[in-house]
Design a protein around this motif. Sequence first.
Motif, PDB file in Angstrom:
ATOM      1  N   SER A  50       0.867  -1.196   0.000  1.00  0.00           N
ATOM      2  CA  SER A  50       0.000   0.000   0.000  1.00  0.00           C
ATOM      3  C   SER A  50       0.891   1.229   0.000  1.00  0.00           C
ATOM      4  CB  SER A  50      -0.912   0.007   1.234  1.00  0.00           C
ATOM      5  OG  SER A  50      -1.727  -1.146   1.255  1.00  0.00           O
ATOM      6  N   LEU A  51       0.928   1.925  -1.124  1.00  0.00           N
ATOM      7  CA  LEU A  51       1.883   3.014  -1.285  1.00  0.00           C
ATOM      8  C   LEU A  51       1.220   4.390  -1.235  1.00  0.00           C
ATOM      9  CD1 LEU A  51       4.087   1.628  -4.211  1.00  0.00           C
ATOM     10  CD2 LEU A  51       4.378   1.298  -1.745  1.00  0.00           C
ATOM     11  N   CYS A  52       1.988   5.347  -0.754  1.00  0.00           N
ATOM     12  CA  CYS A  52       1.628   6.764  -0.817  1.00  0.00           C
ATOM     13  C   CYS A  52       2.834   7.462  -1.445  1.00  0.00           C
ATOM     14  CB  CYS A  52       1.331   7.307   0.578  1.00  0.00           C
ATOM     15  SG  CYS A  52       0.736   9.004   0.575  1.00  0.00           S
ATOM     16  N   GLN A  89      27.850   6.406  -1.321  1.00  0.00           N
ATOM     17  CA  GLN A  89      28.567   6.825  -2.513  1.00  0.00           C
ATOM     18  C   GLN A  89      27.588   6.988  -3.675  1.00  0.00           C
ATOM     19  OE1 GLN A  89      31.396   3.613  -2.972  1.00  0.00           O
ATOM     20  NE2 GLN A  89      32.851   4.518  -1.517  1.00  0.00           N
ATOM     21  N   LYS A  90      27.768   8.066  -4.436  1.00  0.00           N
ATOM     22  CA  LYS A  90      26.937   8.307  -5.622  1.00  0.00           C
ATOM     23  C   LYS A  90      27.842   8.355  -6.842  1.00  0.00           C
ATOM     24  CE  LYS A  90      25.348  12.440  -6.509  1.00  0.00           C
ATOM     25  NZ  LYS A  90      24.560  13.695  -6.632  1.00  0.00           N
ATOM     26  N   GLU A  91      27.570   7.479  -7.824  1.00  0.00           N
ATOM     27  CA  GLU A  91      28.440   7.379  -8.994  1.00  0.00           C
ATOM     28  C   GLU A  91      27.925   8.163 -10.191  1.00  0.00           C
ATOM     29  OE1 GLU A  91      29.426   3.393 -10.010  1.00  0.00           O
ATOM     30  OE2 GLU A  91      30.263   2.925  -8.045  1.00  0.00           O
ATOM     31  N   SER A  92      26.688   8.657 -10.125  1.00  0.00           N
ATOM     32  CA  SER A  92      26.132   9.424 -11.234  1.00  0.00           C
ATOM     33  C   SER A  92      25.016  10.314 -10.700  1.00  0.00           C
ATOM     34  CB  SER A  92      25.576   8.484 -12.319  1.00  0.00           C
ATOM     35  OG  SER A  92      24.437   7.780 -11.819  1.00  0.00           O
ATOM     36  N   ALA A  93      24.514  11.184 -11.554  1.00  0.00           N
ATOM     37  CA  ALA A  93      23.360  11.993 -11.170  1.00  0.00           C
ATOM     38  C   ALA A  93      22.168  11.067 -10.953  1.00  0.00           C
ATOM     39  CB  ALA A  93      23.047  13.012 -12.257  1.00  0.00           C
ATOM     40  N   ILE A  94      21.379  11.367  -9.931  1.00  0.00           N
ATOM     41  CA  ILE A  94      20.207  10.542  -9.607  1.00  0.00           C
ATOM     42  C   ILE A  94      18.944  11.381  -9.813  1.00  0.00           C
ATOM     43  CG2 ILE A  94      19.049   9.156  -7.855  1.00  0.00           C
ATOM     44  CD1 ILE A  94      21.773   8.036  -8.673  1.00  0.00           C
ATOM     45  N   PRO A  95      18.058  10.965 -10.724  1.00  0.00           N
ATOM     46  CA  PRO A  95      16.845  11.745 -10.971  1.00  0.00           C
ATOM     47  C   PRO A  95      15.818  11.581  -9.849  1.00  0.00           C
ATOM     48  CG  PRO A  95      16.785   9.714 -12.233  1.00  0.00           C
ATOM     49  CD  PRO A  95      18.127   9.756 -11.561  1.00  0.00           C
ATOM     50  N   ARG A  96      14.896  12.501  -9.781  1.00  0.00           N
ATOM     51  CA  ARG A  96      13.780  12.361  -8.855  1.00  0.00           C
ATOM     52  C   ARG A  96      12.845  11.274  -9.380  1.00  0.00           C
ATOM     53  NH1 ARG A  96      13.126  16.770  -5.362  1.00  0.00           N
ATOM     54  NH2 ARG A  96      10.906  16.316  -5.166  1.00  0.00           N
ATOM     55  N   ILE A  97      12.406  10.381  -8.506  1.00  0.00           N
ATOM     56  CA  ILE A  97      11.476   9.324  -8.910  1.00  0.00           C
ATOM     57  C   ILE A  97      10.364   9.191  -7.879  1.00  0.00           C
ATOM     58  CG2 ILE A  97      13.098   8.006 -10.319  1.00  0.00           C
ATOM     59  CD1 ILE A  97      13.686   6.238  -7.977  1.00  0.00           C
ATOM     60  N   LYS A  98       9.253   8.607  -8.318  1.00  0.00           N
ATOM     61  CA  LYS A  98       8.093   8.464  -7.435  1.00  0.00           C
ATOM     62  C   LYS A  98       8.275   7.252  -6.532  1.00  0.00           C
ATOM     63  CE  LYS A  98       3.943   9.464  -8.539  1.00  0.00           C
ATOM     64  NZ  LYS A  98       2.572   9.498  -9.101  1.00  0.00           N
ATOM     65  N   LEU A  99       8.312   7.532  -5.233  1.00  0.00           N
ATOM     66  CA  LEU A  99       8.491   6.488  -4.230  1.00  0.00           C
ATOM     67  C   LEU A  99       7.667   6.836  -3.002  1.00  0.00           C
ATOM     68  CD1 LEU A  99      12.399   6.260  -4.408  1.00  0.00           C
ATOM     69  CD2 LEU A  99      10.805   4.606  -5.401  1.00  0.00           C
TER      70      LEU A  99
END
Length: 218
Positions: free
Chosen positions: A69-71, A102-112
């Motif tokens: 059950s997601l919001c 650690q972040k290896e690349s740009a991370i886009p905004r995603i629906k979570l």
Amino acid sequence: MKNEEYNYTLSKFSHEVRNPVTLINSFLQLMVQDHPEIATYNYYDKIEENMTILRALLDELTDYNHATSLCEEEINLYLFLVKFTESAREVLKKDHIDLVLQKESAIPRIKLDPVKMNQLFSNLIRNAAEAITPHEGRITINMFCDGNNVDIKITDNGCGITQEQMDTIFHPFVTYKKDGNGLGLAICEEIMKAHNGSISVISVPEEGTEFTLHFPIS
């Protein structure tokens, strides 16, 4: 997808058990209120301890039933993990376990669902910490995006998992821990499925374990 009949049975069981547990706890508090000397009885602490364990198990059953059950909202998963790891480091510090993001690349905004994400990462980091020998630990969260998916790898240098254990590691109520209930990783898998993602694991006994979370961007 989780079997609906199985899910309904678990939900009903959790609800039916929670009511008498709540009543027993209330009666215990009333007894202590009227007879304070009960709290000094040799086994009273054990009763309280086991009531706490039982309530925690019921809470995990509820988490499992509600895992799909997601919001959802658009979030920056990297910034989410920055805040998460800042808090988690304080908990792990007492066991001298390092937590590295650690972040290896740009991370886009995603629906979570941010609440479910907190459950997911809390379960995985707790599992990793429990597998590590105190004072010798390191947990690394590595994330990257290939343009279509965001992948997150959580690696530890703990005791590892045998192949036999890995065959059932995501099954509900299957546990290889002394005090485990077998719901933590089952909840993680349900949360990932609900987000149309996946979770996988590779491990080498006595060397460590790596969980991979695979999130599709759209």
